[in-house]
Design an enzyme around this catalytic site. Structure first.
Site, short mmCIF file in Angstrom:
data_model
loop_
_atom_site.label_atom_id
_atom_site.label_comp_id
_atom_site.label_asym_id
_atom_site.label_seq_id
_atom_site.Cartn_x
_atom_site.Cartn_y
_atom_site.Cartn_z
CG HIS A 1 -3.00 -6.71 10.29
ND1 HIS A 1 -1.77 -6.36 9.78
CD2 HIS A 1 -3.71 -5.56 10.41
CE1 HIS A 1 -1.75 -5.04 9.59
NE2 HIS A 1 -2.91 -4.54 9.96
CB CYS B 1 -2.68 -4.32 6.52
SG CYS B 1 -2.05 -2.72 6.98
CD GLU C 1 -1.28 -0.36 3.67
OE1 GLU C 1 -2.05 0.54 3.98
OE2 GLU C 1 -1.25 -1.46 4.25
N1 CAA Z 1 1.47 2.38 31.12
C1 CAA Z 1 0.82 1.37 30.51
N2 CAA Z 1 -0.21 1.54 29.66
C2 CAA Z 1 -0.57 2.80 29.38
C3 CAA Z 1 0.07 3.92 29.97
C4 CAA Z 1 1.14 3.67 30.88
N3 CAA Z 1 1.82 4.67 31.46
N4 CAA Z 1 -0.51 5.04 29.49
C5 CAA Z 1 -1.49 4.65 28.64
N5 CAA Z 1 -1.52 3.30 28.56
C6 CAA Z 1 -2.40 2.46 27.74
C7 CAA Z 1 -3.83 2.91 27.67
O1 CAA Z 1 -4.56 2.52 28.83
C8 CAA Z 1 -4.30 2.19 26.42
O2 CAA Z 1 -4.54 0.85 26.71
P1 CAA Z 1 -5.89 0.15 26.19
O3 CAA Z 1 -5.88 0.32 24.67
O4 CAA Z 1 -5.73 -1.27 26.61
O5 CAA Z 1 -7.03 0.87 26.79
C9 CAA Z 1 -3.06 2.23 25.53
O6 CAA Z 1 -1.96 2.55 26.39
C10 CAA Z 1 -3.12 3.25 24.41
O7 CAA Z 1 -3.52 4.45 24.95
P2 CAA Z 1 -4.50 5.42 24.17
O8 CAA Z 1 -5.68 4.68 23.65
O9 CAA Z 1 -4.74 6.60 25.04
O10 CAA Z 1 -3.54 5.81 22.95
P3 CAA Z 1 -3.74 6.83 21.79
O11 CAA Z 1 -4.91 7.71 21.99
O12 CAA Z 1 -2.43 7.47 21.61
O13 CAA Z 1 -4.10 5.89 20.53
C11 CAA Z 1 -3.71 4.35 18.74
C12 CAA Z 1 -3.47 4.69 20.24
C13 CAA Z 1 -5.21 4.43 18.46
C14 CAA Z 1 -3.22 2.96 18.48
C15 CAA Z 1 -2.92 5.38 17.89
O14 CAA Z 1 -1.57 5.17 18.08
C16 CAA Z 1 -3.22 5.26 16.41
O15 CAA Z 1 -4.15 5.90 15.92
N6 CAA Z 1 -2.41 4.45 15.65
C17 CAA Z 1 -2.63 4.26 14.25
C18 CAA Z 1 -3.84 3.40 14.01
C19 CAA Z 1 -3.56 1.96 13.90
O16 CAA Z 1 -2.45 1.48 13.93
N7 CAA Z 1 -4.63 1.24 13.73
C20 CAA Z 1 -4.47 -0.14 13.46
C21 CAA Z 1 -5.57 -0.68 12.60
S1 CAA Z 1 -5.49 0.00 11.06
C22 CAA Z 1 -4.45 -1.01 10.28
O17 CAA Z 1 -4.40 -2.19 10.52
C23 CAA Z 1 -3.62 -0.35 9.27
C24 CAA Z 1 -3.88 -0.91 7.95
O18 CAA Z 1 -4.70 -1.77 7.64
C25 CAA Z 1 -3.08 -0.30 6.92
#
Ligand code: CAA
Length: 390
Positions: A233, A111, A79
């Site tokens: 994945h 993906c 992609e």
């Molecule tokens: N210690 C341990 N854990 C902690 C922490 C700490 N100090 N602080 C936060 N966390 C945890 C949170 O509790 C949360 O855990 P849960 O998900 O179990 O609740 C985790 O860390 C993540 O925290 P947030 O949800 O607050 O994180 P965020 O708002 O920054 O978002 C994300 C995370 C959504 C993955 C973001 O990084 C993102 O948008 N990434 C890109 C999207 C992605 O990869 N999606 C995957 C599917 S799409 C795909 O597959 C791509 C494709 O096809 C091409």
């Protein structure tokens, strides 16, 4: 006829950052990236590596002369391809010295497309039993500096030879699949970074897994105990874990323990490479096959493929006798160990140092890149690839 994965290997660039350093630079608790997201290290691609070179480097290490003479189909799943018209498979075909009497194409669906490639290969071999098909899955994941998705970037490629009587894993029928028009992740033609609705993408992914896994079990009259291990994945390792946990709530302790233990083994390479988009499921599979101590021939492995947008598929494979003798474990461990850890400052500079759009002529310094296959520049708008071995 048994058809499946005869050979498998991966390649990832020679540089990485530690996610603890990234957390510090972004003012985030390291625990969020290391535990909450589940990523330890993130591969960083120099501009001498693109989807084509990563894939060709991955294939180099698994192909023998006999494979090169036999491969009659190259299916390149990406992609983050390099041309709107010409298939990346053709560049790879030339770099690997494959015979002219082969098809070379590119397939795309976020993906998911490597799985489409695998199933196309299976169909091709069913009709042409002596064929060997090279399936390449290669991407550089870019969300942008200081974005929510930054921690889920990475770069790398998986190469697989699909053939009859495979030495590693048969690909079984049936498989179940589904399509649902959703905007969880996409990349408009004008953008070199992805757009994402992060939280929605997680929900969509987990729902796809639950639906497909339930459909598969209903169709095949199977239950959790029939799967020795499940691979996913894996854009980031917490995501696959969440999907797995969503079907373990009512599981008995033995099933829970086995599937969670194997999940830990499978996630190892993903956690230290990062998101490689199309190849992520197959990197998870390589990690499981190479790092487990206990999986025996005959074991059934379930594979969950997902590509945003969205298309997903669940299918199974059966481990073949002597599969361990045909893996590239030492090579992969060395590749990962020999990478250079770089600072966040350098990562940011490398991230920004891209070839500007529309540049017709540019020369790149390939001596800085230890990879055997590199992008050496652009001449008259044509990409110039080099295989340092040739
Ligand atoms: N210690 C341990 N854990 C902690 C922490 C700490 N100090 N602080 C936060 N966390 C945890 C949170 O509790 C949360 O855990 P849960 O998900 O179990 O609740 C985790 O860390 C993540 O925290 P947030 O949800 O607050 O994180 P965020 O708002 O920054 O978002 C994300 C995370 C959504 C993955 C973001 O990084 C993102 O948008 N990434 C890109 C999207 C992605 O990869 N999606 C995957 C599917 S799409 C795909 O597959 C791509 C494709 O096809 C091409």
């Amino acid at each position: 006829m048994k058809i499946g994965i005869d050979k498998i290997g991966f390649y990832t660039p020679a540089m990485y950052i530690d996610t603890g350093d990234l957390a510090e630079a972004r003012g985030v608790e390291p625990g969020k990236f290391k535990v909450g997201i589940g990523q330890e290290k993130m591969a960083v691609a120099p501009k001498t590596q693109d989807a084509v070179t990563l894939a060709a480097n991955a294939a180099l290490n698994i192909l023998t002369q006999a494979d090169i003479d036999a491969i009659d189909y190259v299916i390149f799943a990406t992609e983050t391809g390099v041309d709107h018209s010409k298939a990346a498979g053709i560049f790879a075909h030339e770099l690997l010295g494959l015979k002219k009497s082969a098809r070379s194409i590119e397939v795309k669906q976020a993906c998911y497309s490597a799985t489409a490639g695998l199933q196309i290969a299976k169909g091709h071999i069913a009709l042409n039993p002596d064929s060997r098909v090279l399936v390449l899955a290669s991407d550089i994941s870019r969300y942008g500096l200081k974005t929510g998705g930054e921690i889920t970037q990475g770069a790398g490629a998986v190469a697989m030879v699909i053939a009859r009587d495979p030495k590693l894993l048969t690909i079984e029928s049936p498989s179940v699949y589904q399509t649902d028009d959703a905007m969880d992740f996409w990349r408009p033609l004008y953008s070199d970074t992805a757009h994402v609705q992060g939280k929605f993408s997680v929900i969509q992914y987990i729902n796809f897994f639950k639906d497909l896994f339930a459909q598969y079990q209903e169709q095949t009259k199977t239950s959790l105990k029939d799967f020795e291990a499940l691979v996913f994945h894996t854009p980031y390792t917490k995501m696959g874990l969440k999907a797995l946990q969503s079907v373990l709530e009512d599981a008995d302790e033995a099933d829970k323990k086995r599937l969670l233990d194997y999940y830990e083994v499978g996630k190892y390479y993903n956690a230290i490479v990062g998101n490689i988009y199309t190849g992520s499921l197959y990197l998870n599979l390589i990690s499981l096959l190479e790092q487990n101590q206990t999986l025996e021939a005959g074991a059934t492995v379930g594979l969950f493929s997902y590509g945003s947008g969205s298309v997903g598929e669940f299918f199974t494979g059966i481990l073949q006798p002597g599969y361990r003798d045909h893996l590239k474990k030492e090579y992969h461990e060395k590749l990962l160990e020999e990478r250079e850890q770089i600072s966040i400052e350098r990562y940011e500079a490398v991230f920004m140092d891209t070839i500007p759009n529309g540049v017709g002529d540019i020369e790149l310094d390939i001596e800085m890149d230890p990879a055997l296959i590199c992008l050496a520049g652009i001449k008259n708008h044509m990409r110039q690839y080099v295989n340092k071995q040739q």
